[in-house]
Design an enzyme around this catalytic site. Structure first.
Site, mmCIF file in Angstrom:
data_model
loop_
_atom_site.group_PDB
_atom_site.id
_atom_site.type_symbol
_atom_site.label_atom_id
_atom_site.label_comp_id
_atom_site.label_asym_id
_atom_site.label_seq_id
_atom_site.Cartn_x
_atom_site.Cartn_y
_atom_site.Cartn_z
ATOM 1 N N ASP A 121 0.657 -1.588 -0.182
ATOM 2 C CA ASP A 121 0.273 0.303 -0.195
ATOM 3 C C ASP A 121 0.979 0.931 -0.077
ATOM 4 O O ASP A 121 1.967 0.853 0.363
ATOM 5 C CB ASP A 121 -0.917 0.040 1.105
ATOM 6 C CG ASP A 121 -2.184 0.988 0.667
ATOM 7 O OD1 ASP A 121 -2.340 1.422 0.028
ATOM 8 O OD2 ASP A 121 -2.104 1.087 2.058
ATOM 9 N N ASP A 123 -0.244 5.389 1.533
ATOM 10 C CA ASP A 123 0.258 5.710 2.888
ATOM 11 C C ASP A 123 -0.088 4.817 4.368
ATOM 12 O O ASP A 123 -0.650 3.441 4.180
ATOM 13 C CB ASP A 123 -1.338 6.470 2.692
ATOM 14 C CG ASP A 123 -2.354 7.477 1.493
ATOM 15 O OD1 ASP A 123 -1.433 7.894 1.227
ATOM 16 O OD2 ASP A 123 -3.150 6.691 1.162
ATOM 17 N N VAL A 268 -12.322 16.200 2.624
ATOM 18 C CA VAL A 268 -10.821 16.907 2.701
ATOM 19 C C VAL A 268 -9.772 15.091 2.050
ATOM 20 O O VAL A 268 -9.129 15.798 1.585
ATOM 21 C CB VAL A 268 -10.784 16.306 4.075
ATOM 22 C CG1 VAL A 268 -8.545 16.220 4.824
ATOM 23 C CG2 VAL A 268 -10.953 17.877 4.701
ATOM 24 N N HIS A 269 -10.293 13.694 1.918
ATOM 25 C CA HIS A 269 -9.807 13.417 1.192
ATOM 26 C C HIS A 269 -9.864 12.983 -0.502
ATOM 27 O O HIS A 269 -9.067 12.361 -1.304
ATOM 28 C CB HIS A 269 -10.441 11.971 1.967
ATOM 29 C CG HIS A 269 -8.745 12.176 3.277
ATOM 30 N ND1 HIS A 269 -8.082 11.388 3.363
ATOM 31 C CD2 HIS A 269 -9.383 11.867 4.285
ATOM 32 C CE1 HIS A 269 -7.391 11.752 4.608
ATOM 33 N NE2 HIS A 269 -8.801 11.897 5.398
ATOM 34 N N ASP A 406 -1.580 -1.030 5.621
ATOM 35 C CA ASP A 406 -1.965 -0.401 7.427
ATOM 36 C C ASP A 406 -3.371 0.006 7.851
ATOM 37 O O ASP A 406 -3.345 -0.542 8.814
ATOM 38 C CB ASP A 406 -1.348 1.360 7.429
ATOM 39 C CG ASP A 406 -2.395 1.686 6.866
ATOM 40 O OD1 ASP A 406 -2.969 2.854 7.954
ATOM 41 O OD2 ASP A 406 -2.327 2.021 5.341
#
Length: 566
Positions: A121, A123, A268-269, A406
């Site tokens: 991944d 992030d 925001v994302h 994560d």
């Protein structure tokens, strides 16, 4: 009982070993009930004196004990055989027993010699963000709520508190409770918060759930779990707003607050304008504009990926983030515009976990094409897609693949269950938690807690239903001390919620998912560099409660010592 055991208090434990315990023990064996409580009390004091003396040798304190707790203790002999055996165990605990924050931890057997493909991944896996990112996320969420969702302007003064929330908490959207639950879905009552304050009466929680257990149906429909590091500022803001509404007598429903904060998080994302050129939402554009503030360069991670490639391993990047965002980030992290040479395949905007569950086709990112992707071409970057086509195009599946991420739910569960991929969880908080657990204060306090619990078990067994005079009061005192020690051990990690990985005696709900769906876990991808690529990770033997007493002693070679210490 509060504060720390001072060095001055330790100094009063001068050598003199009490002999009273032997005669008292003899009377207890003769069934003289009047001697049982004095015997237990003296045994407690003797054990505490021994633990305190050993803590002093390690320049440590036993949390929750003050100098007043030592005034009445029997003096102990440094040269006694019992203390010597205890000291040997402590030395093992503080020497060979120390854990490195760079270690890789094992839940399930994993033979790297059988792994041919490594996936990652982006992030919080390949990309390591600085603490500043959480402050920025909080500020962006706060400003969206005030400026666009018409929340009170006074909320503009709110500031992110990095010491408040931890990952893995659950928010009860019906009652507005933020809490930690364990692997059995039991509530740790001491962590239940309403806004920024602990709940005033935990009986309200017990009444709501007819105990401390949360039913699966309620958990699914009314509880929102904070699973990634991005959600920590979200939890803090939600609690701050709830506290403000309570303090100012503003009527509200917790579900509305949770929904609005989640909507703000989506803004925001996710993509926010055509001018963003596909980088992503507000947060992504902020990161790209100021890389050095939010990202850290990672030469050791790059070295590890290069070593995998050099040894013939296939590698791939699979991320939900957009290609422009990842491209800018990896150019900075690797200090090279040619970062794509580190991977055989790059998949972006993958929409995990839907990537694992749907049959959405892949698309090329390099030019505006509408034809179907039927194979992966060298050097191309793809977006979207699905797990079935990925396996078909690459020819890899099953235990030949290991994927690192994560987020347990988005990254690890589905490939482990559907394809039999091996999985590795990257848990950044692991580093600081291990550092805390390695401190002498923590370890000596934990050692004393375990000893106190053994004394409690022994005292209850001695009673045997005989209702020994004075025993109930003694047990209650010990239970009170146990509660205080456990609170102290919780506070060293986080004052409000404790450890990310443990409730008082069980793994947290979050830690249990790691244990169940991650074959290995560690604090950073580059920690894998310390292990040969043919290394086999063997997990510790898992003991059932009825096996633990004898098998752990046999495995540790301490069966003789255990008999002597009784």
């Amino acid at each position: 009982m509060s504060g720390y055991l001072t060095m001055q208090a330790f100094s009063r434990l001068t050598p003199r070993f009490s002999t009273q315990i032997r005669s008292v023990s003899t009377k207890v064996r003769q069934n003289d009930q009047s001697t049982i409580v004095p015997y237990l009390r003296h045994k407690y004091e003797e054990r505490l004196a021994q633990h305190a003396m050993l803590a002093r040798q390690n320049h440590a304190s036993i949390l929750s004990l003050s100098s007043d707790n030592l005034d009445h203790l029997p003096e102990t002999d440094l040269n006694s055989s019992k203390v010597a055996r205890m000291q040997s165990d402590i030395e093992h605990m503080f020497g060979f027993g120390l854990v490195s924050s760079k270690d890789v931890f094992i839940n399930n057997e994993l033979d790297l010699s059988r792994v041919e493909v490594y996936g990652f991944d982006y992030d919080y896996t390949l990309a390591s963000y600085t603490d500043r990112l959480s402050f920025t996320i909080f500020e962006m969420l706060r400003d969206i709520l005030v400026e666009h969702f018409r929340y009170p302007k006074a909320l503009s003064n709110l500031q992110f508190d990095p010491s408040f929330a931890i990952r893995g908490l659950h928010f009860d959207i019906t009652n507005g409770w933020l809490m930690k639950i364990d692997s059995f879905a039991n509530i740790q009552l001491s962590t239940v918060h309403v806004g920024r304050e602990p709940i005033k009466d935990v009986n309200d929680v017990i009444h709501q759930h007819r105990g401390v257990h949360i039913s699966p149906d309620y958990l699914q429909k009314n509880m929102y779990q904070l699973n990634d590091l991005f959600s920590i500022p979200q939890a803090c803001l939600l609690s701050d707003i709830l506290q403000y509404f309570k303090d100012n007598n503003i009527d509200f429903h917790p579900r509305y607050l949770a929904d609005d904060v989640q909507r703000a998080s989506d803004i925001v994302h996710q993509w926010s304008s055509l001018q963003s050129r596909g980088v992503g939402g507000q947060l992504h554009n902020r990161v790209v504009r100021d890389m050095s503030t939010y990202l850290t360069k990672q030469p050791s991670m790059v070295r590890y990926l290069e070593d995998l490639r050099r040894n013939g391993k296939k590698t791939f990047l699979l991320s939900n983030s957009s290609f422009p965002f990842i491209d800018a980030g990896l150019q900075y992290i690797t200090s090279s515009p040619d970062w794509r040479d580190l991977f055989d395949w790059v998949i972006v905007s993958s929409r995990k976990p839907d990537f694992y569950r749907t049959e959405r086709p892949f698309r090329r990112t390099s030019e505006p094409t509408w034809n179907a992707v039927t194979e992966f071409q060298p050097g191309k970057v793809y977006e979207g897609g699905n797990l079935k086509d990925f396996s078909r195009f690459t020819g890899v599946s099953g235990s030949k693949v290991i994927y690192f991420g994560d987020h347990v739910f988005s990254d690890l569960i589905d490939p482990a269950q559907q394809q039999g991929w091996k999985t590795g969880a990257i848990i950044r908080e692991l580093s600081s938690e291990i550092d805390t657990r390695n401190t002498p204060d923590y370890r000596h306090t934990l050692s004393w807690l375990l000893r106190l619990e053994r004394l409690l078990n022994e005292a209850q067994a001695i009673d045997g239903g005989r209702h020994v005079p004075g025993l109930d009061a003694l047990l209650e005192n010990w239970r009170h001390e146990r509660r205080e020690i456990r609170d102290q051990l919780k506070h060293v990690f986080n004052k409000s919620f404790g450890s990310v990985f443990r409730t008082h005696h069980n793994p947290t709900f979050f830690a249990n998912k790691i244990r169940k769906f991650a074959d290995i876990y560690t604090s950073a991808v580059e920690n894998m560099e310390g292990y040969p690529q043919d290394y086999c990770f063997y997990p510790d033997r898992a003991y059932l409660p009825h096996e633990r007493s004898i098998e752990t002693l046999v495995d540790s070679g301490k069966l003789h010592q255990a008999r002597s210490l009784k």
